[in-house]
Design a protein around this motif. Structure first.
Motif, PDB file in Angstrom:
ATOM      1  N   ALA A  39       0.842  -1.199   0.000  1.00 13.33           N
ATOM      2  CA  ALA A  39       0.000   0.000   0.000  1.00 13.33           C
ATOM      3  C   ALA A  39       0.878   1.250   0.000  1.00 13.33           C
ATOM      4  O   ALA A  39       1.820   1.355   0.792  1.00 13.33           O
ATOM      5  CB  ALA A  39      -0.905  -0.007   1.223  1.00 13.33           C
ATOM      6  N   PRO A  40       0.613   2.194  -0.892  1.00  9.94           N
ATOM      7  CA  PRO A  40       1.443   3.407  -0.949  1.00  9.94           C
ATOM      8  C   PRO A  40       1.288   4.254   0.305  1.00  9.94           C
ATOM      9  O   PRO A  40       0.268   4.185   0.999  1.00  9.94           O
ATOM     10  CB  PRO A  40       0.904   4.140  -2.185  1.00  9.94           C
ATOM     11  CG  PRO A  40      -0.489   3.640  -2.352  1.00  9.94           C
ATOM     12  CD  PRO A  40      -0.467   2.215  -1.890  1.00  9.94           C
ATOM     13  N   ALA A  58       5.523   4.133  -3.204  1.00 12.69           N
ATOM     14  CA  ALA A  58       5.188   2.721  -3.003  1.00 12.69           C
ATOM     15  C   ALA A  58       6.028   2.089  -1.903  1.00 12.69           C
ATOM     16  O   ALA A  58       5.571   1.181  -1.220  1.00 12.69           O
ATOM     17  CB  ALA A  58       5.379   1.947  -4.300  1.00 12.69           C
ATOM     18  N   ALA A  59       7.268   2.544  -1.740  1.00 10.04           N
ATOM     19  CA  ALA A  59       8.180   1.877  -0.804  1.00 10.04           C
ATOM     20  C   ALA A  59       9.228   2.863  -0.311  1.00 10.04           C
ATOM     21  O   ALA A  59       9.377   3.958  -0.850  1.00 10.04           O
ATOM     22  CB  ALA A  59       8.863   0.694  -1.489  1.00 10.04           C
ATOM     23  N   ALA A  83       8.289  -4.067 -14.142  1.00 11.96           N
ATOM     24  CA  ALA A  83       7.929  -4.211 -12.736  1.00 11.96           C
ATOM     25  C   ALA A  83       7.787  -2.857 -12.061  1.00 11.96           C
ATOM     26  O   ALA A  83       6.872  -2.647 -11.250  1.00 11.96           O
ATOM     27  CB  ALA A  83       8.981  -5.049 -12.014  1.00 11.96           C
ATOM     28  N   LEU A  84       8.667  -1.930 -12.380  1.00 16.29           N
ATOM     29  CA  LEU A  84       8.602  -0.610 -11.762  1.00 16.29           C
ATOM     30  C   LEU A  84       7.399   0.183 -12.267  1.00 16.29           C
ATOM     31  O   LEU A  84       6.765   0.926 -11.506  1.00 16.29           O
ATOM     32  CB  LEU A  84       9.904   0.151 -12.030  1.00 16.29           C
ATOM     33  CG  LEU A  84      11.131  -0.452 -11.350  1.00 16.29           C
ATOM     34  CD1 LEU A  84      12.402   0.204 -11.874  1.00 16.29           C
ATOM     35  CD2 LEU A  84      11.042  -0.295  -9.837  1.00 16.29           C
ATOM     36  N   GLY A  85       7.069   0.022 -13.543  1.00 18.49           N
ATOM     37  CA  GLY A  85       5.874   0.670 -14.075  1.00 18.49           C
ATOM     38  C   GLY A  85       4.609   0.122 -13.444  1.00 18.49           C
ATOM     39  O   GLY A  85       3.668   0.872 -13.151  1.00 18.49           O
ATOM     40  N   ALA A  86       4.585  -1.196 -13.217  1.00 22.45           N
ATOM     41  CA  ALA A  86       3.437  -1.801 -12.543  1.00 22.45           C
ATOM     42  C   ALA A  86       3.305  -1.268 -11.118  1.00 22.45           C
ATOM     43  O   ALA A  86       2.196  -1.035 -10.616  1.00 22.45           O
ATOM     44  CB  ALA A  86       3.593  -3.325 -12.523  1.00 22.45           C
ATOM     45  N   CYS A  87       4.442  -1.069 -10.474  1.00 22.87           N
ATOM     46  CA  CYS A  87       4.467  -0.505  -9.133  1.00 22.87           C
ATOM     47  C   CYS A  87       3.845   0.894  -9.130  1.00 22.87           C
ATOM     48  O   CYS A  87       2.982   1.214  -8.301  1.00 22.87           O
ATOM     49  CB  CYS A  87       5.906  -0.465  -8.633  1.00 22.87           C
ATOM     50  SG  CYS A  87       6.148   0.424  -7.093  1.00 22.87           S
ATOM     51  N   LEU A  88       4.253   1.729 -10.077  1.00 19.23           N
ATOM     52  CA  LEU A  88       3.694   3.073 -10.171  1.00 19.23           C
ATOM     53  C   LEU A  88       2.197   3.040 -10.466  1.00 19.23           C
ATOM     54  O   LEU A  88       1.427   3.838  -9.926  1.00 19.23           O
ATOM     55  CB  LEU A  88       4.399   3.857 -11.277  1.00 19.23           C
ATOM     56  CG  LEU A  88       5.696   4.584 -10.921  1.00 19.23           C
ATOM     57  CD1 LEU A  88       6.218   5.309 -12.153  1.00 19.23           C
ATOM     58  CD2 LEU A  88       5.496   5.567  -9.790  1.00 19.23           C
ATOM     59  N   ALA A  89       1.791   2.134 -11.340  1.00 18.33           N
ATOM     60  CA  ALA A  89       0.374   2.037 -11.687  1.00 18.33           C
ATOM     61  C   ALA A  89      -0.478   1.751 -10.453  1.00 18.33           C
ATOM     62  O   ALA A  89      -1.565   2.314 -10.281  1.00 18.33           O
ATOM     63  CB  ALA A  89       0.159   0.954 -12.744  1.00 18.33           C
ATOM     64  N   ARG A  90       0.018   0.889  -9.573  1.00 19.66           N
ATOM     65  CA  ARG A  90      -0.731   0.567  -8.355  1.00 19.66           C
ATOM     66  C   ARG A  90      -0.824   1.786  -7.441  1.00 19.66           C
ATOM     67  O   ARG A  90      -1.846   2.007  -6.799  1.00 19.66           O
ATOM     68  CB  ARG A  90      -0.072  -0.594  -7.621  1.00 19.66           C
ATOM     69  CG  ARG A  90      -0.249  -1.933  -8.313  1.00 19.66           C
ATOM     70  CD  ARG A  90       0.496  -3.028  -7.565  1.00 19.66           C
ATOM     71  NE  ARG A  90      -0.091  -3.285  -6.262  1.00 19.66           N
ATOM     72  CZ  ARG A  90      -1.061  -4.165  -6.026  1.00 19.66           C
ATOM     73  NH1 ARG A  90      -1.561  -4.874  -7.027  1.00 19.66           N
ATOM     74  NH2 ARG A  90      -1.534  -4.363  -4.822  1.00 19.66           N
ATOM     75  N   ARG A  94      -4.490   3.963  -6.535  1.00 15.63           N
ATOM     76  CA  ARG A  94      -4.971   4.128  -5.166  1.00 15.63           C
ATOM     77  C   ARG A  94      -4.974   5.581  -4.688  1.00 15.63           C
ATOM     78  O   ARG A  94      -5.246   5.845  -3.520  1.00 15.63           O
ATOM     79  CB  ARG A  94      -4.105   3.285  -4.223  1.00 15.63           C
ATOM     80  CG  ARG A  94      -4.165   1.801  -4.505  1.00 15.63           C
ATOM     81  CD  ARG A  94      -3.368   1.022  -3.484  1.00 15.63           C
ATOM     82  NE  ARG A  94      -3.329  -0.396  -3.789  1.00 15.63           N
ATOM     83  CZ  ARG A  94      -2.807  -1.317  -2.986  1.00 15.63           C
ATOM     84  NH1 ARG A  94      -2.276  -0.961  -1.826  1.00 15.63           N
ATOM     85  NH2 ARG A  94      -2.802  -2.602  -3.328  1.00 15.63           N
ATOM     86  N   LEU A  95      -4.668   6.497  -5.583  1.00 15.52           N
ATOM     87  CA  LEU A  95      -4.630   7.895  -5.177  1.00 15.52           C
ATOM     88  C   LEU A  95      -6.020   8.408  -4.812  1.00 15.52           C
ATOM     89  O   LEU A  95      -7.011   8.044  -5.447  1.00 15.52           O
ATOM     90  CB  LEU A  95      -4.067   8.758  -6.316  1.00 15.52           C
ATOM     91  CG  LEU A  95      -2.588   8.600  -6.645  1.00 15.52           C
ATOM     92  CD1 LEU A  95      -2.236   9.451  -7.856  1.00 15.52           C
ATOM     93  CD2 LEU A  95      -1.728   8.973  -5.465  1.00 15.52           C
TER      94      LEU A  95
END
Length: 238
Positions: A39-40, A58-59, A83-90, A94-95
């Motif tokens: 969770a961001p 994210a982290a 993987a990093l783009g997927a991280c940003l998308a999540r 959730r914004l």
């Protein structure tokens, strides 16, 4: 440069090692991916520069996130952009934003950095994030409208105030598409870069809604405060 090229070739020819833990079989293993997709959290620098938009990460910039980002940016493992783009998308998904079109604006690399790496790392992961968000039904575009306006000094070792002064007037912006502006960067430290990027966008007539990053540096505990906490723990344990 040679090491970065070899790493990229090895990712294609042999079973990859996880950039987060070194295990065989995946660019980022399931356990390390979980660290990147937690969770961001809202990042609040201890001394936030004027104009810094609300920033979500994210982290923390340590452990898995730090190792993956270094492998991606400094060692030529460009396949990690997925993987990093997927991280940003999540994070973006959730914004706490009202529904509507989103415009991802990546913070640009310097010309020298782009030449050395052969690509713009932040723009690449912003484009991956946009594709994933569109696949989920969101209206998202990427607008690489920010441009370096002048040379800046290396930020390493600079204080918050020095970083802000170093980056003042560092960016300029072209016209920005309509939508809620989401600034994108890989790491936020003091917030000086994002504050300057937001200033450039305001000068072009666009207001930044929020900023997102893969990682954020952890807040440092001052030496005296840390010593006081240690003293309190020893007191209670005694």
């Amino acid at each position: 440069m040679v090491v970065r090229v070899l790493d990229a070739v090895l990712d294609l020819l042999v079973p990859p090692r996880c950039a987060g833990c070194g295990g065989r079989g995946a660019l980022v293993c399931a356990r390390c991916a979980a660290d990147l997709t937690a969770a961001p959290h809202l990042h609040l620098p201890e001394t936030a520069p004027e104009g810094l938009p609300e920033c979500w990460a994210a982290a923390g910039y340590d452990g898995v996130a730090r190792r993956v980002l270094i492998a991606y940016k400094e060692r030529g493992r460009t396949a990690l952009g997925a993987a990093l783009g997927a991280c940003l998308a999540r994070v973006v998904a959730r914004l706490p934003l009202e529904p509507g079109p989103l415009v991802l604006v990546p913070v640009p690399s310097t010309r020298r950095s782009r030449r050395a790496k052969g690509h713009d790392p932040v723009r690449r992961i912003a484009e991956v994030a946009a594709r994933r968000l569109r696949a989920g039904g969101a209206q998202v575009t990427v607008a690489p409208v920010l441009r370096p306006a002048r040379k800046v000094a290396d930020q390493s070792g600079l204080t918050s105030a020095q970083r802000a002064a170093n980056l003042a007037g560092a960016f300029t912006s072209g016209a920005v598409p309509k939508g809620r502006i989401v600034l994108v960067d890989d790491v936020v430290t003091t917030g000086a870069t994002l504050a300057e990027a937001a200033r450039a966008l305001r000068a072009a007539g666009a207001e930044t809604a929020v900023a997102v990053t893969v990682a954020a540096t952890r807040k440092r505990v001052p030496v005296m405060r840390h010593a006081r906490r240690s003293q309190i723990r020893r007191h209670h344990s005694g």
